[in-house]
Design a protein around this motif. Structure first.
Motif, mmCIF file in Angstrom:
data_model
loop_
_atom_site.group_PDB
_atom_site.id
_atom_site.type_symbol
_atom_site.label_atom_id
_atom_site.label_comp_id
_atom_site.label_asym_id
_atom_site.label_seq_id
_atom_site.Cartn_x
_atom_site.Cartn_y
_atom_site.Cartn_z
ATOM 1 N N HIS A 77 -2.709 0.391 11.433
ATOM 2 C CA HIS A 77 -2.255 -1.045 11.137
ATOM 3 C C HIS A 77 -1.237 -1.277 10.462
ATOM 4 O O HIS A 77 -1.174 -0.883 9.190
ATOM 5 C CB HIS A 77 -3.511 -1.828 10.435
ATOM 6 C CG HIS A 77 -4.865 -1.659 11.353
ATOM 7 N ND1 HIS A 77 -5.576 -0.554 11.640
ATOM 8 C CD2 HIS A 77 -5.529 -2.851 11.635
ATOM 9 C CE1 HIS A 77 -6.570 -0.923 12.394
ATOM 10 N NE2 HIS A 77 -6.632 -2.466 12.538
ATOM 11 N N GLY A 78 0.030 -1.270 11.228
ATOM 12 C CA GLY A 78 1.184 -1.451 10.497
ATOM 13 C C GLY A 78 1.991 -0.186 10.584
ATOM 14 O O GLY A 78 1.767 0.881 10.543
ATOM 15 N N LYS A 79 3.273 -0.341 10.478
ATOM 16 C CA LYS A 79 4.291 0.860 10.615
ATOM 17 C C LYS A 79 3.989 1.736 9.650
ATOM 18 O O LYS A 79 3.656 1.286 8.505
ATOM 19 C CB LYS A 79 5.837 0.074 10.927
ATOM 20 C CG LYS A 79 5.903 -0.659 12.195
ATOM 21 C CD LYS A 79 7.399 -0.689 12.474
ATOM 22 C CE LYS A 79 7.561 -1.160 13.931
ATOM 23 N NZ LYS A 79 7.601 -2.448 14.017
ATOM 24 N N PRO A 80 4.801 2.939 9.855
ATOM 25 C CA PRO A 80 4.809 3.810 8.742
ATOM 26 C C PRO A 80 5.919 3.599 7.826
ATOM 27 O O PRO A 80 6.796 4.098 7.532
ATOM 28 C CB PRO A 80 5.162 5.094 9.211
ATOM 29 C CG PRO A 80 5.373 4.877 10.808
ATOM 30 C CD PRO A 80 5.168 3.524 11.062
ATOM 31 N N THR A 81 5.520 2.206 6.889
ATOM 32 C CA THR A 81 6.532 2.102 6.135
ATOM 33 C C THR A 81 6.119 2.361 4.545
ATOM 34 O O THR A 81 4.977 2.805 4.500
ATOM 35 C CB THR A 81 6.984 0.590 5.981
ATOM 36 O OG1 THR A 81 5.553 -0.031 5.740
ATOM 37 C CG2 THR A 81 7.428 0.087 7.270
ATOM 38 N N GLU A 82 6.925 2.261 3.605
ATOM 39 C CA GLU A 82 6.358 2.487 1.963
ATOM 40 C C GLU A 82 5.196 1.619 1.691
ATOM 41 O O GLU A 82 4.462 1.921 1.183
ATOM 42 C CB GLU A 82 7.625 2.458 1.100
ATOM 43 C CG GLU A 82 7.328 3.364 0.072
ATOM 44 C CD GLU A 82 8.540 3.533 -0.930
ATOM 45 O OE1 GLU A 82 9.423 4.067 -0.377
ATOM 46 O OE2 GLU A 82 8.426 3.158 -2.017
ATOM 47 N N ALA A 83 5.568 0.370 2.113
ATOM 48 C CA ALA A 83 4.820 -0.800 1.897
ATOM 49 C C ALA A 83 3.267 -0.486 2.366
ATOM 50 O O ALA A 83 2.426 -0.919 1.677
ATOM 51 C CB ALA A 83 5.167 -2.024 2.193
ATOM 52 N N ASN A 84 3.249 0.115 3.452
ATOM 53 C CA ASN A 84 1.767 0.439 4.240
ATOM 54 C C ASN A 84 1.292 1.606 3.822
ATOM 55 O O ASN A 84 0.233 2.040 4.218
ATOM 56 C CB ASN A 84 2.240 0.484 5.699
ATOM 57 C CG ASN A 84 2.258 -1.225 6.316
ATOM 58 O OD1 ASN A 84 1.938 -2.071 5.648
ATOM 59 N ND2 ASN A 84 3.127 -1.095 7.455
ATOM 60 N N ALA A 85 1.996 2.533 2.856
ATOM 61 C CA ALA A 85 1.468 3.736 2.503
ATOM 62 C C ALA A 85 0.601 3.536 1.396
ATOM 63 O O ALA A 85 0.475 2.629 0.644
ATOM 64 C CB ALA A 85 2.659 4.605 1.926
ATOM 65 N N HIS A 86 -0.531 4.214 1.516
ATOM 66 C CA HIS A 86 -1.605 4.386 0.292
ATOM 67 C C HIS A 86 -1.104 5.145 -0.707
ATOM 68 O O HIS A 86 -0.150 5.877 -0.744
ATOM 69 C CB HIS A 86 -2.758 4.922 0.808
ATOM 70 C CG HIS A 86 -3.514 4.423 2.266
ATOM 71 N ND1 HIS A 86 -4.806 4.121 2.226
ATOM 72 C CD2 HIS A 86 -2.894 3.965 3.363
ATOM 73 C CE1 HIS A 86 -5.042 3.644 3.602
ATOM 74 N NE2 HIS A 86 -3.994 3.654 4.057
ATOM 75 N N PRO A 87 -1.570 5.045 -2.055
ATOM 76 C CA PRO A 87 -2.649 4.029 -2.243
ATOM 77 C C PRO A 87 -2.471 2.670 -2.128
ATOM 78 O O PRO A 87 -1.350 2.352 -2.578
ATOM 79 C CB PRO A 87 -3.208 4.606 -3.821
ATOM 80 C CG PRO A 87 -2.463 5.996 -3.637
ATOM 81 C CD PRO A 87 -1.329 5.819 -2.752
#
Ligand code: F6R
Length: 621
Positions: A77-87
């Motif tokens: 769910h969502g592109k591989p961006t920093e905002a979408n990165a965990h944690p």
């Protein structure tokens, strides 16, 4: 698919998380991140792309937190961006989570949380989990520790949130108000708790744990663990205390090191002689002309009388199943069919009384295969597993099974697991055949043939340089065909899959005779056609198919039996394999195709072990 790791102990957590994530990176490499917690709060680092990028961005001084969580992502769910990165953090900044799985009702939950004023900073389903836990944690008066059995408000909030989730999760969770506490929870995605000397590692698989401890607890679905200081307890997510058994992790650190190899795939191809030897060891009893499969001993009598066998799996495991279909019918004369696990339960499959389902999986965690198993069990079938990873969910979910015993497979492209899956299916087919009608002579020939396979694979591996040159000569070709007949047709499919997934060259695998019904229109001298034309009952027919390609100016790469002089005239490039009984050929004929794909990918400069868009262990449906 997505790797999670978490640490609570007495050592610096940062390097432990970094090493753990490097070991889990094969599960996804779209982004990586860690969060560390101390009494002064969270320290979070994230990056898009690979773990080495994250590692380089991390500070080296003042990193003395003893609690942290980490994640390596395969984007859903969502592109591989920093905002979408965990944690991911909750809105209040108190809760931090890493998640592997898919929250199916995330959109409803997100809208509900937004209606309560919660803001989201990513497109992921996972951030909903963080915010939902945060919602319960930050809501006044709901938690009453006089009536509630949960240890504390953090644990209670996690339980409340989990009860709202539909979907799958492996989770590690921290809360800044509890800087000595770590919670893990599992449903549908794998989660293991490593228990060391006053230290704990939670991870998606044992490879991130084994460096610290070899004692582990395998959580089951709907279970959670709360670690506080040096103690831990396990519960169901609805707060019932449970006692779990500590088990030994059954592989060593050496087994997951690269050693002198450049890539895991290269190592795993080269390991096949020993891997197959280990897989056959103690199982092929030539002296008594029988097969001993300990895990199936109680099932063999029923299996030999079954009316139908359904084999299921995904990708390479499905190809192994296709070989199995051939073997069960040819050797044991039992009707068999292979089903894509991802399609199985949507077809309303007919499972008559007495049908036996065999689920094939390297990882033992593939979500589609698990769903097929559950469906088959609901319909009353006995389900047997052929799995590599010991203690994995499929190994635990099936009624009985056989382990492949080939050690960890880390390269995303499956190699040694395929040959072992075929070896196990062959052993089972021989044993069932022997209990039915198979002649003593053929049983003995097949068993002797099986035991000779490790040496025969080793002799194919010696052609490394020759196969590399063939890959080089064809490296500019963007479309390839792989063709085989009978038991070698699944091998053609497997050769095409290997080439596609790591070299990004378009490749199709076909039964050789099907080519003339359409795909022959594609033949030009720009499209290499790889034929498996070993000595078999269909040898002359395959020669006919090769002629059809050559008559149209096509180039051929031919896999043939050693000493076959006749075949030379049909091959632009020839690769030979030792003579092997027809039913056993896939274990040998697939080796040059694995090597061809490996060299093509290296020559094209690709990251062989971490191909584009892929991840090992596909834990989403
Ligand atoms: C291909 C490959 C995949 C897997 C498939 C099933 O090289 O690795 O096609 O075979 O995802 O995985 P397991 O066997 O872990 O169930």
């Amino acid at each position: 698919m997505c790797g999670i790791v978490a640490y609570l102990g007495h050592k610096d957590a940062q390097p432990i998380l970094v090493e753990g994530l490097k070991r889990l990176e094969y599960r996804g490499y779209d982004s990586a991140g860690i969060a560390l917690l101390s009494s002064s709060g969270f320290r979070v680092h994230k990056t898009t792309g690979r773990m080495n990028g994250l590692e380089q961005s991390l500070p080296v001084d003042n990193c003395d937190e003893i609690l942290g969580i980490g994640h390596t992502r395969w984007a859903t769910h969502g592109k591989p961006t920093e905002a979408n990165a965990h944690p991911h953090m909750d809105f209040s900044g108190k809760i931090s989570i890493v998640h592997n799985g898919i929250i199916e009702n995330y959109s409803t939950l997100k809208k509900w949380l937004q209606s309560k004023g919660y803001e989201f900073s990513s497109e992921t389903d996972s951030e909903v989990v963080a915010n939902l836990i945060g919602y319960f944690f930050n809501t006044e008066n709901e938690f009453d520790n006089t009536t509630c059995q949960s240890e504390n408000k953090f644990e209670w909030s996690v339980q409340q949130a989990l009860s709202e989730l539909v979907g799958t999760y492996g989770l590690a969770i921290m809360c800044s108000d509890y800087p000595d506490m770590l919670i893990g929870a599992k449903k549908g995605s794998p989660l293991i708790l490593g228990v060391g000397e006053n230290e704990f590692v939670i991870a998606s698989d044992a490879s991130a744990i084994v460096e610290h401890t070899t004692r582990a607890i395998y959580l089951s679905d709907n279970e959670m663990v709360t670690i506080k200081g040096n103690n831990f307890h396990t519960k169901t997510i609805d707060n019932i205390q449970i006692t779990k058994t500590l088990k030994d992790i059954e592989f060593s650190l050496e087994a997951i090191e690269l050693d002198t190899y450049e890539h895991y795939m290269q190592k795993e191809i080269a390991e096949q002689p020993t891997a197959i030897e280990t897989c056959l060891k103690g199982r092929v009893d030539i002296a008594n002309t029988r097969v001993v499969l300990g895990g199936l001993q109680d099932q063999l009598r029923d299996l030999a009388r079954t009316k139908r066998i359904i084999l299921t799996g995904c990708g390479t495991a499905w190809h192994a199943g296709l070989v199995g279909e051939f073997l069960f019918e040819q050797i044991a004369r039992i009707p068999a069919e292979v089903e894509y696990a991802s399609e199985f339960r949507y077809r309303n499959p007919i499972i008559e009384d007495g049908t036996i389902v065999i689920a094939i999986s390297q990882s033992g965690e593939t979500a589609d295969t698990l769903a097929a198993i559950e469906h088959a069990k609901e319909r009353g079938a006995t389900v047997l597993g052929m799995v590599n990873v010991v203690g994995s969910t499929i190994a635990r979910t099936t009624d009985a099974g056989v382990y492949l015993r080939v050690g960890p497979e880390i390269g995303v492209a499956s190699t040694k697991a395929f040959t072992a899956q075929v070896a196990v299916l062959t052993m089972l087919a021989i044993e069932l055949g022997r209990r039915r009608h198979l002649s003593y002579d053929l049983s003995a020939e097949l068993l002797t043939g099986l035991s000779q396979l490790p040496d025969k694979i080793a002799s194919v591996l010696k052609q490394q340089e020759h196969i590399k040159q063939i890959a080089k000569a064809n490296i500019d070709k963007e479309n390839w065909l792989f063709l085989g007949r009978g038991v070698n047709y699944p091998v053609a499919l497997e050769g095409a899959l290997k080439l596609k997934e790591i070299s990004y060259i378009h490749a199709e695998g076909l039964p050789a005779a099907e080519m003339k019904h359409g795909p022959i229109a594609l033949i030009t001298n720009n499209m290499p056609a790889v034929f498996i034309a070993t000595k078999s009952s269909q040898y002359n027919k395959v020669i006919g198919n090769i002629e059809e390609v050559r008559a149209r100016g096509g180039r051929t790469i031919v896999i043939a039996t050693e000493g076959d002089e006749n075949i030379k005239q049909y091959a632009d490039h020839l690769i030979t394999v030792p003579d092997v009984t027809e039913q056993l050929q896939p274990i040998v004929t697939v080796i040059p195709l694995q090597m061809l794909a490996y060299h093509a990918a290296v020559l094209r400069g690709h990251d062989v072990d971490k191909p584009r868009n892929l991840a090992k262990s596909v834990t989403v449906e």
